[in-house]
Structures are given as C-alpha cells and as structure tokens.
Design an enzyme around this catalytic site. Sequence first.
Site, PDB file in Angstrom:
ATOM      1  N   HIS A  87       2.987   6.208  -2.324  1.00  0.00           N
ATOM      2  CA  HIS A  87       3.388   7.318  -1.457  1.00  0.00           C
ATOM      3  C   HIS A  87       3.558   6.872  -0.008  1.00  0.00           C
ATOM      4  O   HIS A  87       4.237   7.541   0.766  1.00  0.00           O
ATOM      5  CB  HIS A  87       2.439   8.513  -1.584  1.00  0.00           C
ATOM      6  CG  HIS A  87       1.077   8.343  -1.000  1.00  0.00           C
ATOM      7  ND1 HIS A  87      -0.025   7.962  -1.740  1.00  0.00           N
ATOM      8  CD2 HIS A  87       0.621   8.533   0.259  1.00  0.00           C
ATOM      9  CE1 HIS A  87      -1.091   7.943  -0.975  1.00  0.00           C
ATOM     10  NE2 HIS A  87      -0.725   8.277   0.248  1.00  0.00           N
ATOM     11  N   ASP A 224      -0.662   4.293  -7.948  1.00  0.00           N
ATOM     12  CA  ASP A 224      -0.188   4.568  -6.589  1.00  0.00           C
ATOM     13  C   ASP A 224      -0.149   3.283  -5.748  1.00  0.00           C
ATOM     14  O   ASP A 224      -1.026   3.044  -4.923  1.00  0.00           O
ATOM     15  CB  ASP A 224      -1.090   5.615  -5.942  1.00  0.00           C
ATOM     16  CG  ASP A 224      -0.441   6.287  -4.749  1.00  0.00           C
ATOM     17  OD1 ASP A 224       0.580   5.771  -4.275  1.00  0.00           O
ATOM     18  OD2 ASP A 224      -0.955   7.316  -4.293  1.00  0.00           O
ATOM     19  N   SER A 642      -4.747   5.950   3.232  1.00  0.00           N
ATOM     20  CA  SER A 642      -3.925   5.638   2.064  1.00  0.00           C
ATOM     21  C   SER A 642      -3.434   4.199   2.139  1.00  0.00           C
ATOM     22  O   SER A 642      -2.856   3.786   3.138  1.00  0.00           O
ATOM     23  CB  SER A 642      -2.726   6.586   2.002  1.00  0.00           C
ATOM     24  OG  SER A 642      -3.129   7.900   1.767  1.00  0.00           O
TER      25      SER A 642
END
Length: 706
Positions: A87, A224, A642
């Site tokens: 992402h 991810d 992240s």
Amino acid sequence: MKKNLFKKGLLFLFSLLPLGASADEGMWTIYNLPNQVFETMQGYGFQLSYDELYKGDTSLKAAVVNFSGYCSGVVVSPDGLVFTNHHCGFEAIRSHSTVEHDYMLNGFYAKDFSEELPNKDMFVSFMIDQKDVTDQINGVGFYNMSDERKQEFIDSLQQAYTDEARKTDPSYHVEIDAFFEGNKWYATTYQKFDDVRLVFAVPKSMGKFGGETDNWMWPRQTCDYSVFRIYAKDNKPAAYSKDNTPYHPKRYAQVSLQGYKDGDYAMTIGYPGSTSRYLSSYGIKERRDASNAPRAQVRGVKQDVMTKHMRADEAVRIKYDSKFAQSANYWKNSIGMNKCIDSIGIINQKQQFEARLRAWQDSTGYLKGKLDFDLMKRLYDARINTRKVFTYFTETFYRTNEFSTRALQLNKMQVEGPENNPKKQYICFEDNSNTWDAALDKEVQATLLKNYREHVPAEYLPKFYSVIDNKFGGDYKKYVDYLWKQSLLMKSGKKIYVNQKSYMKDPGVQYGLDLTEIIGSLYAELAKDGDVIATQERYLCDAKVRMEEDMPHYSDANFTMRLSYGQVGGFTIGNEKTNYYTEASSMVAKMKQGDAGVFDYKAEPIMQELLGAKDFGKYQDKTTNKMQLCFLTNNDITGGNSGSPMFDGKGQLIGLAFDGNWDSLSSDINFDSRLARCIGVDIRYVLYMMDKWGHADRLLKEINAK
C-alpha cells in the site's frame, strides 16, 4: 527547506498516559534512548550493542529509510533493494498501470535493471544523525515571536545547520522538528535519494487481500509488500538519469528465514507519522466529535459513489484505486477510534489524570499562572462547532473531485504571459485527464454538495448555493453539469486570461472564490485562539513529564525515526485468546469465500494453488511446520510505520509492519498494552511469493536470505 511548524495546530489528535510511559510502549528516539529502555530491550532478548543499533553508517538504523514522506522501508541488499508495504507503493504501481498492462491487477516484475520503472516525486531518506537544539531555540525567546518570525527563525537555523552538514557531504540536509509538544527541538541530518524505481509487486488481490473488510482487523493474510531500488550517480544522490546505477549501501538488513515464536523479541524502526498521547481531554472530545465523526460521514458517502463507478469500469478503477484506498483507510480508522474512545472511557480517564495533575500543580506551584485547565476547556468548547464545520468543508471540497481541486488552486497558480500586457496574462491547467473520470467526479461533486448543506449551519454555505436554488431549483446534478460545461477550469491546456472580464464571469472562478471566502473565515475563527490552545497543550505536556520525572518518556510521533520494541504474541478479549500468526490454509478458506462472491477475498486461481501447497520448503516454519503469513507483536505502531522493518533480537529482518488491530484503534491517544498489537507480514511469505509466483530468481539471489 521550509517546514510548516504550525500545520498541526488545526489537526490535534490526542493522548492518554495516566501512569506515564512504561518501558514496554513508546516510539523512542534512538540517539538519546533511555538506559532503562535499552536494558529492558536486552532483557527481552535484544543482542546488539547500542553502537551496533545507532552509531555510524554501518549501524542497524542505517538500513531503515523514510519512504517518500509517508511510509517507512528497509534496504535488504548490497544493490539498494528496498522493501516497503504494497500500500506504500500503491500509487507508483497504479501510475504505471494501463488497461493493457495492469500491474495493479497482474503484478509486476522487472527481469533486469533496464526494466525497473522510475517514479516521479518518489524518494527515500536515510537518517544520518540527530541532536537536541532546544537551548539554542529557547535562548532567542522563540515563544515570544510572531508565527511568521518563528517560521523564519527555524528556516534560517535549518539552513545554517545544513550548510555545516554539507561540509561533510554535499548531499546532506538538516530538518528541525518540535518534540514533546514544542518543549524540545531536535535537528536531524538526512541524506535523500530521488531516483527510486519499482522492481516487484504482487497483484493487488494479494497485496491488498481482504480490502476494507479486513483493514485494521485480525486475523490477516495480506501479502502487503512491494520492492523498489535506489539508484545513484557515483554512489551519491542524483536526479533520475538512465545512466544512474544501483546504490550500494554500507549497511543493509539481513533477511532471515529463521522465523519467530511466541514471546520472542521483536522490534520496529521506522517513521511513525502522528500520535497525540499528551493531548488534553478537551482535545480528545474535539477529535471524536469534530474530526472523526464528520470525516467518517463524508467519506462514507463519497466512497459509495466511487465504488459504483470503479466496479463498472476497469479504466476508472485503475485511476481511482489509490485515491479510494487513501480515503477508506482513515474512514475506517475514524469509526474504530471513536468506538474505542467511548468503550474504554478514555475521556473520563483523561479527566481523572488531569485532576491528579492539577492537584500536583497546586502542591508544587509548577507552571502556576501558566497552565490553566479552565481556560483550556473554555477555548475548546468555544471552537468545537467551527472545527466540525471545518472538517465537513475540507472533506467535501479538498481532494474529492477534480473541479473543486482546480477551483481552490486558482489563486495559487503561476501566472504566465507578458509582464507589460496584463490582458494577455493567463493561467493554464495541464492535461491530467489520465488521473480522473468525469462521470465519477461529477456524481461525487453533486452528492457532496448536497451532503454538506445537510450538515452545516447556513452561515457556512458558500454563495453558490443560492445559484443552485434560484437557477437550478435545488438540483445539484444540473448545477455540476453547468459548471463542467460552461467553465474553462476543466478545459485542460486552455489559456484562462486572469485580467479580462470573462475571468470573473466564469462560473468555476466564482465557485472557487466562494469556497475561498468560507475557508478563509473558518481559518480565521480557528486561528483566533489556536496559539493559546497550543501553548496550554505545551504546558500540559511539560507538567506531565515533570510530575513523572522518575520515568522515561517519549515524544509523540512526528515522522522522525523511532524505535519500538516488544515481543511476538497474541492478545485476549474476554475469554478468547487470538493466535499470534495466521497460516496458509486460513487464506485459502477466505479465497473460497471470494469465489462465492465476497469481493475483498477474490484472488487468482494460481494463488489458491500456491497457498494450498502441501509443502512450502524452506519457507515453512520449522516449529509449527506451517506456512505462516502474518503475525502479531506488541510493538507500538501508527500511520507512517507502514513498511517498517520488524527485527528479531539479532537485528535480522523477520517481517514488515503494515497495520494495527481494530481493538486498539485509540492507541494514537491511549496505548493499552493488553490490546495494542502491530500486524506484520512474515518475510518468509514475502520471499515465497517472489519465488513461486514471481520466479524472481535474480532478486532472491541478491537478497541472499539466511
């Protein structure tokens, strides 16, 4: 390099640490890591020395990067490969995608250096050094300056430190940031690389598996991650050139195939964006009622429209995939945070702590005549309705549709044309039609115009609402169609002459002027007491740290490098204890739900085949004999983390952090060690997909996992 010191003034989050920071929580600056914290890390199983962790360009911290100003990442090879989340690479992957070559849908693998794809405006930064400059700033009476003078002073000090740093290396620059609500200031030296290229990405079905259904949830199976490479000239930062070559770092993270078990040491190093655990109870209430609630409401309405159009047309989906993901992430976060605020009773807990702090202040006299809880309450109460309208306005008109975006850009655009002939001076919007769809944007604009009117007082309606009523009978769709047809704003490449009568008659220009008038009044209302509120919050933080001076404290996150440590492990809610990892069979089960129509669990048949294998070879955990996909630790995490590397006690890479859990979405204001968990993707899952799906032999050889 200008830094906006005050942009957070209207975006307070919050805080709750009624007992002070314990050694098992926190986002710690590494250069001044408290001894108590480091000793606890060692007790949990950390095996490196402090010098190996922080000092010099071969320390572990030298392998961690700020990824493009919104995520974190880690260098994993001698040729500058960088791992971050899928992402985090989402927009880069999307921007290279077309209907013919849909890398979002099908994934991407560059089979050699020549196929690696450059990315506009993408960068990575390495932190070189950090130091405390508080005395230098306080010594000039900083908080007695005007806002403008404060900004000028910080800019000039940054430049002076940058000039000094560049005597060591011309590619260095220095940024100065506020810590502890402005009670401390640190100067951080960075080295920034602007040539960063896409190397590998799994399909969106895997990189975003579970979609919004699973976002912020456990258990997770999301793969991810994405892979980029840093390029340089003579191993130094340089603008993109086809002649640049892969960067060779002095330190990169060793990727480990050894895995982890329940209770093992785990650590993240990254760039968490923003927490507010020192904020007052009044700020928490404002956040819940005036920021989170209206944000969730508007985004929910907008996303319903987007979803309809994106599912109807693949080309539209490609254009909006990244925009939708960005919107939906904090739509769900806002909903979850408000649930936690109420269910845990955070405002009441914070009020009890403030009563304790007030009693301590009365007994010691610390900040007497400065920290004033009653004043804080009055000021927050006075502005909460304005703050709510402000959220409705920004969520309705900023970054929601191309027409509103252009209308709000008018007074900021570069005017071109001859200086001696004002009537020939013009502005012009570049053709960016590959990033938006007229049908989707028009419906979003009309829907949000109606929604805005339904939720704000009449005095905050822009003047064009009278046009909607009087000329179009209250029909928002007809008004939007009129704007798009009659205004020059959406005529990309068309010269809009700013000093001719036609300019002010353009309905899009009037739309923009009306919006600017309202946002200007909102800013003025919020700014009226904004400095006083910020000062009171600074005093509150100061008093808290002083009252608990026998305990270690960390500053709220501000997108500077931080370390968080803890252990691998699940959590318990009621009588139910979660497992600390997920494994392949659980993903196959969800994929079958995808086959049955659950949109967020759809995946290509090859993925079911790969995850349904009987033997996963070297990627299979040696203890559980299972292919482990994602895992939990009690590391502290927030947005910006992240892509943060997850290290074991030896400093080896075992995963990438990508999410927190629903049960602790209030952790930005209140870290609850019983519930707060960091969700990471197992690095063995990452390598398995590179191997068995991507057949990326050259990258696996380069990474050389042990």
